[in-house]
Design a protein around this motif. Structure first.
Motif, short mmCIF file in Angstrom:
data_model
loop_
_atom_site.label_atom_id
_atom_site.label_comp_id
_atom_site.label_asym_id
_atom_site.label_seq_id
_atom_site.Cartn_x
_atom_site.Cartn_y
_atom_site.Cartn_z
N PRO A 207 38.95 57.19 41.66
CA PRO A 207 39.43 56.74 40.34
C PRO A 207 40.79 56.07 40.41
CG PRO A 207 39.60 59.13 40.54
CD PRO A 207 38.85 58.66 41.75
N TYR A 208 41.45 56.15 41.57
CA TYR A 208 42.77 55.53 41.71
C TYR A 208 42.69 54.17 42.42
CZ TYR A 208 44.61 59.87 39.96
OH TYR A 208 44.90 60.95 39.14
N SER A 209 41.49 53.65 42.65
CA SER A 209 41.31 52.30 43.22
C SER A 209 40.31 51.54 42.36
CB SER A 209 40.82 52.38 44.67
OG SER A 209 41.76 53.02 45.48
N PRO A 210 40.62 51.34 41.08
CA PRO A 210 39.65 50.75 40.16
C PRO A 210 39.58 49.24 40.24
CG PRO A 210 41.67 51.21 38.98
CD PRO A 210 41.88 51.70 40.39
N SER A 211 38.59 48.70 39.53
CA SER A 211 38.50 47.27 39.35
C SER A 211 39.48 46.80 38.28
CB SER A 211 37.07 46.88 38.96
OG SER A 211 36.97 45.51 38.67
N SER A 212 39.61 47.62 37.22
CA SER A 212 40.52 47.27 36.13
C SER A 212 41.02 48.54 35.45
CB SER A 212 39.82 46.39 35.09
OG SER A 212 40.66 46.19 33.97
N ARG A 213 42.32 48.56 35.15
CA ARG A 213 42.89 49.68 34.39
C ARG A 213 42.88 49.41 32.89
NH1 ARG A 213 48.63 50.35 37.16
NH2 ARG A 213 48.41 48.09 37.32
N SER A 214 42.29 48.29 32.49
CA SER A 214 42.26 47.93 31.07
C SER A 214 40.89 48.13 30.44
CB SER A 214 42.70 46.47 30.90
OG SER A 214 44.05 46.32 31.26
N LEU A 215 39.92 48.65 31.23
CA LEU A 215 38.59 48.97 30.71
C LEU A 215 38.16 50.28 31.33
CD1 LEU A 215 37.59 45.31 30.95
CD2 LEU A 215 37.17 46.60 28.87
N ASP A 317 34.64 40.11 47.25
CA ASP A 317 36.05 39.85 46.96
C ASP A 317 36.18 38.43 46.44
OD1 ASP A 317 38.80 39.35 46.98
OD2 ASP A 317 39.13 40.53 48.80
N TRP A 318 36.64 38.27 45.21
CA TRP A 318 36.71 36.95 44.58
C TRP A 318 37.59 35.98 45.36
CZ3 TRP A 318 41.58 35.38 43.30
CH2 TRP A 318 42.54 36.37 43.08
N ARG A 319 38.51 36.51 46.16
CA ARG A 319 39.40 35.62 46.92
C ARG A 319 38.63 34.86 48.01
NH1 ARG A 319 43.79 40.00 48.61
NH2 ARG A 319 41.81 41.12 48.93
N ALA A 320 37.40 35.36 48.34
CA ALA A 320 36.57 34.68 49.34
C ALA A 320 35.48 33.83 48.69
CB ALA A 320 35.95 35.72 50.27
N TRP A 321 35.45 33.77 47.37
CA TRP A 321 34.43 32.98 46.69
C TRP A 321 34.75 31.49 46.78
CZ3 TRP A 321 34.17 36.18 41.48
CH2 TRP A 321 33.60 37.43 41.76
N ASP A 383 42.45 47.65 42.60
CA ASP A 383 42.00 46.89 43.76
C ASP A 383 42.11 45.40 43.44
OD1 ASP A 383 40.37 45.51 45.67
OD2 ASP A 383 39.29 47.37 46.07
N ILE A 384 42.80 44.65 44.30
CA ILE A 384 43.04 43.23 44.03
C ILE A 384 41.73 42.46 43.93
CG2 ILE A 384 43.25 42.60 46.46
CD1 ILE A 384 45.27 41.12 43.50
N SER A 385 40.65 42.96 44.54
CA SER A 385 39.38 42.25 44.49
C SER A 385 38.62 42.49 43.19
CB SER A 385 38.49 42.66 45.68
OG SER A 385 38.03 43.99 45.52
N GLY A 386 39.16 43.33 42.32
CA GLY A 386 38.49 43.67 41.08
C GLY A 386 38.72 42.67 39.96
N SER A 387 38.20 43.01 38.79
CA SER A 387 38.26 42.09 37.66
C SER A 387 39.68 41.88 37.16
CB SER A 387 37.37 42.59 36.52
OG SER A 387 37.88 43.77 35.94
N PHE A 388 40.53 42.91 37.26
CA PHE A 388 41.91 42.77 36.81
C PHE A 388 42.66 41.78 37.70
CE2 PHE A 388 46.31 44.08 36.03
CZ PHE A 388 46.31 44.30 34.66
N GLY A 389 42.45 41.89 39.02
CA GLY A 389 43.09 40.96 39.94
C GLY A 389 42.62 39.53 39.72
#
Length: 689
Positions: A207-215, A317-321, A383-389
């Motif tokens: 729970p401490y490595s989420p995709s977004s802390r806003s959802l 990871d969106w950075r590799a898209w 996680d930087i690869s998540g939706s928040f990043g």
């Protein structure tokens, strides 16, 4: 010795070259580590020419940031705008409640005092948001009609159990726990983070490595709370899930991938059936989507794009898209969103369910008599690869991760693998992502715990590929953060707690106290020079607790269970473990002596010591005492053992008892009664004094 020009660049970038370590000793940053950190921040410094160029760029960025669109000012005080507007300027002001006024900047360049809130100021083509903040966050007495000593329970949501939960704790079990806790006098229920995770990556469940802390984490929704039991039963029957669900419920440890797959199948069926739901529910969902705006839309787009990428054998990871897909608002992403409208609607539907479930849990807390109710837990990063990043690229640092330098608990330091905010990026955006994140975590809670609150002042950042020791402290605008926290506390009528454990900068705890942000005092950490301070000597500006999710339970601490785990996993040698056990024996003796001095226990029975320890905390002047379920029930195993990864079953333990009955077990009932009476006695003392 760091060259003067390089040190100047570090100062401009906000990097500390010198600090005090966890042992109270001076520490300094090595030149090679500094150059690596600067390069990761986009400020290369290999030679004098690069340093000069990076210094010019850093100063330009700082200047732009200082002219950002958000002005943070004191409520009920004249607002100094002389650096932005000339005296006599006529402006249009729109208050947060919608009232509009015509105002004029006075001869001293000031705007008349305004109430708390976010107000919009327009002067010609120029526009700012004025965040008018109160002096401090709301305190326990302000939230409890004057009471100064309350108590609550801390629970890992995933670990809760109820009949038919399918193998994972959910909001229905949480509501059950809230009801019984309130009946026993609790005013608060602190919970593990419920941040949005990755539906396409079920193996990532910390729970401490989420995709977004806003959802929110959709797996914790109990759909029957919103859609009704009949709709859920029909969906389970249609899919033939009952046997698999029953099997997962019987497991001692959570099988996250299997639970995730089952729940997603169920959620998809519920979404398919939703066309037959009542008009009221459909209208509520439509309104939720409208209100969610870009924040919700981008998360749904990311979920769908990541799923597609993984199905095609590409990186999640969106950075590799491909380049066009790295921009949430690109024409290609817009086209994808139109083509996959049904898939995006599904992800929005799941967010709607968990959101409305949490509304019901907090309502249950308040209706049952809790003054605070849920205390949300906000992780230090995502996680930087998540939706928040993906959605906030200009407000995050993509080439570094957050961690901790070597300290008393982790001699090699830590790398938590989550992204850090860019201090300058936040200022340039008007703190948009930070404010959205606070609001999301407070919208269905009466309080919020901020993990590693030291990060509001400084964060240990580690360049990609570097070890934790080779990081550096990056400084943040602490005062701005604290004022925005105070404003959101006021707007949501919520308590703010800061986890201030570890290497704490000098003076930070006093600063937090002056803003009514409760620190944390942990029984296991309060021993000093072979003594445990008496209850009266504990802080009245911090909550008191027996332990945390990252530390051994009291029973596990007394028995040395954590030491045994670390020796078993190779983190400690046999010799080191033997020394740890000797030290632990001495610490347990110190606790026993302290409890005896207070007349709380006589013998050395571990369970009796546990009872007495909880009562001991109740006698302190702490405004809030939180006791984890693990200590109420005398558990030996801790939820999380930092460091070893999957070798220890982190975030997977489940309770054998149902949430609705677990506090009625004799040990828990006895401990809660002693805690409740101690808090009442403390409150009477305060009134008499």
């Amino acid at each position: 010795m760091i060259p003067a020009a390089l040190r100047e660049l570090a100062r401009e970038a906000g990097i500390s070259c010198d600090w005090t370590d966890a042992h109270g000793q001076p520490a300094s940053l090595g030149e090679a580590a500094l150059r690596a950190v600067l390069a990761a921040l986009g400020l290369p410094a290999r030679d004098p020419e690069q340093i000069d160029d990076s210094l010019r760029r850093a100063r330009q960025i700082s200047k732009e940031a200082e002219n950002g669109p958000l002005l943070i000012c004191d409520a009920e005080q004249p607002i100094d705008l002389q650096c932005r507007l000339v005296a006599g300027s006529h402006c249009e002001l729109t208050l947060e409640d919608g009232q509009q006024r015509q105002v004029q900047i006075d001869a001293r360049g000031r705007l008349p005092a305004l109430p708390c809130g976010y107000h919009q100021l327009r002067c010609g083509e120029r526009h700012w948001t004025l965040a008018c903040t109160p002096r401090a966050a709301l305190s326990v007495p302000e939230l409890t009609d004057g009471r100064q000593h309350i108590w609550g329970i801390a629970a890992q949501v995933y670990s809760l159990r109820r009949p038919g939960d399918g193998g994972l704790g959910d909001t229905a079990a949480l509501a059950d726990l809230a009801g019984v806790a309130a009946d026993k006098g609790a005013d608060a229920l602190a919970i593990s983070p419920l941040h949005a995770m990755f539906s396409a990556r079920p193996e990532q469940y910390s729970p401490y490595s989420p995709s977004s802390r806003s959802l929110f984490n959709i797996l914790h929704a109990a759909p029957a709370q919103v859609l009704g039991s009949k709709a859920v039963e029909q969906a389970i029957s249609q899919l033939g899930l009952q046997d698999e669900q029953d099997e997962l419920e019987q497991l001692e440890l959570i099988d996250w991938p299997a639970v995730s797959a089952l729940r997603l199948r169920l959620l998809r069926q519920l979404h398919a059936d939703f066309a037959k739901a009542s008009p009221g529910l459909q209208e509520d969902f439509a309104e939720f989507r409208r209100a969610g705006g870009q924040r919700l839309e981008y998360h749904c787009r990311h979920e769908a794009l990541q799923q597609q990428a993984l199905e095609q054998g590409r990186s999640g990871d969106w950075r590799a898209w491909p380049e066009p897909l790295r921009d949430p608002a690109s024409p290609q992403v817009e086209a994808f969103a139109r083509e996959q409208a049904a898939e995006l609607e599904f992800h929005a539907f799941c967010q709607w369910l968990i959101d409305r479930c949490l509304v019901r849990v907090q309502s249950r807390c308040r209706e049952a008599g809790m003054a605070i109710g849920l205390i949300a837990d906000m992780a230090i990063g995502a996680d930087i690869s998540g939706s928040f990043g993906w959605a906030h690229q200009t407000e995050l640092l993509s080439q570094v991760s957050i961690g901790a330098p070597p300290d008393l608990l982790n001699r090699d330091g830590q790398n938590w693998g989550v992204a850090a905010f860019s201090p300058l990026g936040l200022k340039r955006s008007g703190y948009r992502a930070f404010i959205d994140m606070l609001r999301a975590n407070l919208q269905h809670a009466g309080g919020m715990r901020i993990d590693h609150i030291m990060g509001l002042q400084r964060l240990w950042i580690i360049p990609e590929g570097a070890s934790a020791q080779d990081g550096a402290y990056l400084n943040y605008p602490l005062e701005d953060f604290l004022r925005l926290l105070a404003l959101e506390s006021w707007r949501h009528r919520a308590l703010i707690i800061g986890e201030d454990l570890g290497t704490v900068p000098e003076g930070l705890q006093d600063t937090l106290a002056s803003h009514n942000i409760l620190g944390m005092r942990v029984l296991l950490f309060e021993q000093q020079d072979g003594e445990l301070p008496a209850p009266e000597q504990w802080s009245n500006a911090a909550l008191a607790t027996t332990t945390t999710h990252d530390l051994p339970t009291l029973a596990g601490w007394q028995s040395g269970r954590d030491i045994a785990w670390r020796e078993h996993l190779g983190q400690r040698s046999a010799e080191q473990a033997a020394a740890d056990r000797q030290q632990r024996t001495e610490e347990v003796h110190v606790l026993h002596q302290a409890l005896q001095r207070q007349g709380l226990t006589q013998g050395k029975d571990p369970q009796a010591q546990l009872d007495a320890s909880i009562q001991f905390l109740g006698c302190t002047p702490a405004p809030l005492v939180l006791v984890p379920l693990e200590d109420l029930l005398g558990a030996t195993e801790q939820p999380n053992l930092p460091g070893p990864g999957d070798a220890h079953p982190n975030w997977r333990r489940r309770w054998s008892q149902n949430a609705a009955q677990m506090l009625d077990a004799a040990p828990a009932k006895r401990r809660l009664q002693r805690l409740h009476e101690a808090r009442l006695t403390r409150e009477r003392k305060n009134l008499d004094g």
